[in-house]
Design a protein around this motif. Structure first.
Motif, mmCIF file in Angstrom:
data_model
loop_
_atom_site.group_PDB
_atom_site.id
_atom_site.type_symbol
_atom_site.label_atom_id
_atom_site.label_comp_id
_atom_site.label_asym_id
_atom_site.label_seq_id
_atom_site.Cartn_x
_atom_site.Cartn_y
_atom_site.Cartn_z
ATOM 1 N N LEU A 123 34.661 19.700 -75.179
ATOM 2 C CA LEU A 123 34.987 21.048 -75.379
ATOM 3 C C LEU A 123 34.609 22.033 -74.501
ATOM 4 O O LEU A 123 35.094 22.930 -74.371
ATOM 5 C CB LEU A 123 34.313 21.186 -77.158
ATOM 6 C CG LEU A 123 34.407 22.428 -77.531
ATOM 7 C CD1 LEU A 123 35.930 22.890 -78.004
ATOM 8 C CD2 LEU A 123 33.541 22.661 -78.809
ATOM 9 N N GLY A 124 33.126 21.608 -74.114
ATOM 10 C CA GLY A 124 32.605 22.383 -72.982
ATOM 11 C C GLY A 124 33.703 22.565 -71.691
ATOM 12 O O GLY A 124 33.832 23.706 -71.123
ATOM 13 N N VAL A 125 34.361 21.722 -71.555
ATOM 14 C CA VAL A 125 35.129 21.679 -70.186
ATOM 15 C C VAL A 125 36.370 22.615 -70.652
ATOM 16 O O VAL A 125 36.616 23.375 -69.759
ATOM 17 C CB VAL A 125 35.896 20.034 -70.039
ATOM 18 C CG1 VAL A 125 36.824 20.319 -68.875
ATOM 19 C CG2 VAL A 125 34.705 19.222 -69.394
ATOM 20 N N ALA A 143 32.461 19.773 -62.481
ATOM 21 C CA ALA A 143 31.155 19.023 -62.610
ATOM 22 C C ALA A 143 31.076 18.651 -64.223
ATOM 23 O O ALA A 143 30.604 17.317 -64.555
ATOM 24 C CB ALA A 143 29.878 20.061 -62.346
ATOM 25 N N ALA A 144 31.651 19.372 -65.016
ATOM 26 C CA ALA A 144 31.641 18.961 -66.496
ATOM 27 C C ALA A 144 32.789 17.846 -66.652
ATOM 28 O O ALA A 144 32.368 16.974 -67.444
ATOM 29 C CB ALA A 144 31.914 20.247 -67.449
ATOM 30 N N GLN A 145 33.587 18.068 -66.075
ATOM 31 C CA GLN A 145 34.761 16.925 -66.106
ATOM 32 C C GLN A 145 34.172 15.606 -65.554
ATOM 33 O O GLN A 145 34.451 14.604 -66.091
ATOM 34 C CB GLN A 145 36.092 17.435 -65.399
ATOM 35 C CG GLN A 145 36.848 18.022 -66.098
ATOM 36 C CD GLN A 145 38.307 18.374 -65.230
ATOM 37 O OE1 GLN A 145 37.982 18.998 -64.306
ATOM 38 N NE2 GLN A 145 39.237 17.848 -65.721
ATOM 39 N N PHE A 146 33.299 15.832 -64.743
ATOM 40 C CA PHE A 146 32.946 14.415 -64.034
ATOM 41 C C PHE A 146 32.036 13.912 -65.112
ATOM 42 O O PHE A 146 31.932 12.680 -65.265
ATOM 43 C CB PHE A 146 32.019 14.832 -62.685
ATOM 44 C CG PHE A 146 31.133 13.563 -62.139
ATOM 45 C CD1 PHE A 146 31.773 12.584 -61.439
ATOM 46 C CD2 PHE A 146 29.948 13.470 -62.105
ATOM 47 C CE1 PHE A 146 31.292 11.380 -60.915
ATOM 48 C CE2 PHE A 146 29.063 12.252 -61.752
ATOM 49 C CZ PHE A 146 29.891 11.263 -61.004
ATOM 50 N N VAL A 147 31.087 14.436 -65.736
ATOM 51 C CA VAL A 147 30.090 14.263 -66.569
ATOM 52 C C VAL A 147 31.055 13.561 -68.022
ATOM 53 O O VAL A 147 30.446 12.572 -68.462
ATOM 54 C CB VAL A 147 29.326 15.383 -67.087
ATOM 55 C CG1 VAL A 147 28.384 14.889 -68.395
ATOM 56 C CG2 VAL A 147 28.188 15.804 -66.197
ATOM 57 N N ALA A 148 32.090 14.379 -68.341
ATOM 58 C CA ALA A 148 32.856 13.749 -69.359
ATOM 59 C C ALA A 148 33.494 12.247 -68.865
ATOM 60 O O ALA A 148 33.644 11.493 -69.800
ATOM 61 C CB ALA A 148 34.045 14.659 -69.609
ATOM 62 N N VAL A 149 34.032 12.329 -67.823
ATOM 63 C CA VAL A 149 34.715 10.850 -67.506
ATOM 64 C C VAL A 149 33.361 9.803 -67.411
ATOM 65 O O VAL A 149 33.697 8.774 -67.982
ATOM 66 C CB VAL A 149 35.050 11.046 -66.130
ATOM 67 C CG1 VAL A 149 35.443 9.595 -65.463
ATOM 68 C CG2 VAL A 149 36.352 11.936 -66.052
ATOM 69 N N LEU A 150 32.153 10.114 -67.122
ATOM 70 C CA LEU A 150 31.254 9.175 -67.181
ATOM 71 C C LEU A 150 30.939 8.906 -68.435
ATOM 72 O O LEU A 150 30.822 7.459 -68.880
ATOM 73 C CB LEU A 150 30.069 9.571 -66.271
ATOM 74 C CG LEU A 150 30.025 9.677 -64.997
ATOM 75 C CD1 LEU A 150 28.555 10.222 -64.300
ATOM 76 C CD2 LEU A 150 30.273 8.173 -64.099
ATOM 77 N N LEU A 151 30.713 9.664 -69.286
ATOM 78 C CA LEU A 151 30.619 9.271 -70.778
ATOM 79 C C LEU A 151 31.663 8.664 -71.259
ATOM 80 O O LEU A 151 31.596 7.917 -72.308
ATOM 81 C CB LEU A 151 30.250 10.630 -71.533
ATOM 82 C CG LEU A 151 29.034 11.428 -71.084
ATOM 83 C CD1 LEU A 151 28.816 12.752 -72.112
ATOM 84 C CD2 LEU A 151 27.855 10.739 -71.563
ATOM 85 N N ILE A 152 32.912 8.866 -71.264
ATOM 86 C CA ILE A 152 34.162 8.178 -71.679
ATOM 87 C C ILE A 152 33.783 6.547 -71.135
ATOM 88 O O ILE A 152 34.212 5.895 -71.994
ATOM 89 C CB ILE A 152 35.276 8.645 -71.258
ATOM 90 C CG1 ILE A 152 35.727 10.087 -71.769
ATOM 91 C CG2 ILE A 152 36.476 7.766 -71.321
ATOM 92 C CD1 ILE A 152 36.830 10.944 -71.001
#
Length: 67
Positions: free
Chosen positions: A15-17, A48-57
């Protein structure tokens, strides 16, 4: 699944992304040089937020597969 804290964190980051993307697009539409710089900064934050999201996925999928 909605009671899984990792899933909730993942949903919040995604959602932040979307919010950061929207802010960047809105600033880009203003047309001023200052707005363009701000829009560029928002897009850097989005990456940066997308990178974090991909890592969390990936972490979520790993944990759900029994890893």
């Amino acid at each position: 699944m909605t009671s899984d804290p990792l899933f909730l964190l993942l949903a919040a980051v995604m959602l932040g992304v979307v919010v950061i993307l929207g802010l960047g697009i809105m600033n880009f539409g203003k047309g001023t040089e200052d707005a363009a710089k701000r829009s560029n900064k928002f897009m850097q934050w989005r990456i940066a937020a997308q990178f974090v999201a991909v890592l969390l996925i990936l972490l979520f999928l790993y944990m759900r597969s029994g890893g």
